[in-house]
Motif scaffolding. Structure first.
Motif, short mmCIF file in Angstrom:
data_model
loop_
_atom_site.label_atom_id
_atom_site.label_comp_id
_atom_site.label_asym_id
_atom_site.label_seq_id
_atom_site.Cartn_x
_atom_site.Cartn_y
_atom_site.Cartn_z
N ILE A 43 0.87 -1.16 0.00
CA ILE A 43 0.00 0.00 0.00
C ILE A 43 0.92 1.22 0.00
N LYS A 44 1.05 1.85 -1.14
CA LYS A 44 2.00 2.95 -1.29
C LYS A 44 1.27 4.25 -1.61
N PRO A 45 1.82 5.36 -1.15
CA PRO A 45 1.19 6.65 -1.47
C PRO A 45 1.43 7.02 -2.93
N ASP A 46 0.53 7.86 -3.44
CA ASP A 46 0.70 8.37 -4.80
C ASP A 46 1.93 9.27 -4.85
N VAL A 47 2.47 9.43 -6.07
CA VAL A 47 3.67 10.22 -6.29
C VAL A 47 3.37 11.31 -7.31
N ALA A 48 3.90 12.51 -7.04
CA ALA A 48 3.87 13.60 -8.01
C ALA A 48 5.28 13.78 -8.53
N MET A 49 5.45 13.74 -9.86
CA MET A 49 6.77 13.87 -10.48
C MET A 49 6.71 15.01 -11.49
N GLY A 79 7.89 13.22 -5.32
CA GLY A 79 7.66 12.88 -3.93
C GLY A 79 6.24 12.40 -3.70
N ASN A 80 6.07 11.78 -2.56
CA ASN A 80 4.76 11.27 -2.16
C ASN A 80 3.83 12.42 -1.78
N PHE A 81 2.54 12.15 -1.90
CA PHE A 81 1.56 13.13 -1.42
C PHE A 81 0.28 12.40 -1.04
N ASP A 82 -0.51 13.08 -0.25
CA ASP A 82 -1.80 12.56 0.19
C ASP A 82 -2.88 13.33 -0.57
N PRO A 83 -3.61 12.67 -1.48
CA PRO A 83 -4.61 13.38 -2.28
C PRO A 83 -5.78 13.95 -1.47
N THR A 84 -5.89 13.56 -0.20
CA THR A 84 -6.95 14.15 0.64
C THR A 84 -6.54 15.50 1.22
N THR A 85 -5.22 15.82 1.12
CA THR A 85 -4.76 17.08 1.70
C THR A 85 -4.14 18.04 0.68
N GLU A 86 -3.71 17.54 -0.48
CA GLU A 86 -3.18 18.41 -1.52
C GLU A 86 -3.34 17.74 -2.89
N SER A 87 -3.40 18.56 -3.90
CA SER A 87 -3.53 18.02 -5.26
C SER A 87 -2.17 17.55 -5.76
N ALA A 88 -2.19 16.71 -6.78
CA ALA A 88 -0.95 16.24 -7.38
C ALA A 88 -0.14 17.40 -7.94
#
Length: 183
Positions: A43-49, A79-88
């Motif tokens: 279970i990995k967090p989404d990544v914004a590149m 880096g990783n991000f949480d889509p519930t707290t910030e957009s990609a």
């Protein structure tokens, strides 16, 4: 055309639930009726590149140590991000600024890729940022020690072929991004 069928999840349980690593164990039934009771999923967090390009047509890379392999790698800022707290998009800009000290005038989404869908749950959101400019210093996390390297666009393909750029997500982003770059 073959009528492919999805696997059926019979049971799931978290076997490792740590801030840095989450692993789920699924019991699944395959379309052929066979049961696999130990299919593990990361279970990995989404990544914004971000693929950042200067007005001089150089791509900004970060060079950093990757402990799992025990080597240094050239990669695009990400880096990783949480889509519930910030957009990609916000995460991509944040990572670019933190890791390099550069900011974009604007960014545009160029794709969404799946990292390793056989075992990992995350997506990689890819952004192109042209005419980036240096505005400050790096703001690195405790685990980061990053060298910023600018490489002319015309040199990137050869660096991929020579194995100097070899991280899959970065290579995919470069090939996809090169289609969108204005020369």
């Amino acid at each position: 055309m073959i009528n492919l069928k999805k696997w059926k999840t019979l049971k799931s349980k978290m076997v490792l639930d740590h801030y840095w690593c989450k692993v789920r164990q699924d019991e699944i039934e395959l379309p052929n009726g066979k049961i696999i009771d130990d299919y593990f999923v990361n279970i990995k967090p989404d990544v914004a590149m971000v693929l950042p390009i200067t007005s001089s047509k150089e791509i900004i890379f970060v060079r950093q140590y990757r402990h799992a392999i025990g080597e240094f790698f050239l990669e695009l800022p990400a880096g990783n991000f949480d889509p519930t707290t910030e957009s990609a998009e916000v995460a991509a800009i944040r990572e670019l600024t933190e890791e390099t000290g550069y900011i974009p005038q604007e960014v545009r989404k160029i794709g969404v890729l799946y990292d390793k869908p056989s075992k990992d749950t995350n997506k990689i959101y890819l952004f192109l940022a042209e005419d980036v400019s240096k505005v400050g210093e790096q703001k690195l996390d405790i685990t980061e020690e990053i060298e910023v390297i600018l490489i002319p666009i015309e040199s990137v393909l050869e660096k991929i072929i020579q194995g100097e750029i070899s991280v899959a997500g970065t290579v995919a982003a470069l090939f996809l991004g090169l289609k969108f770059i204005t020369y």
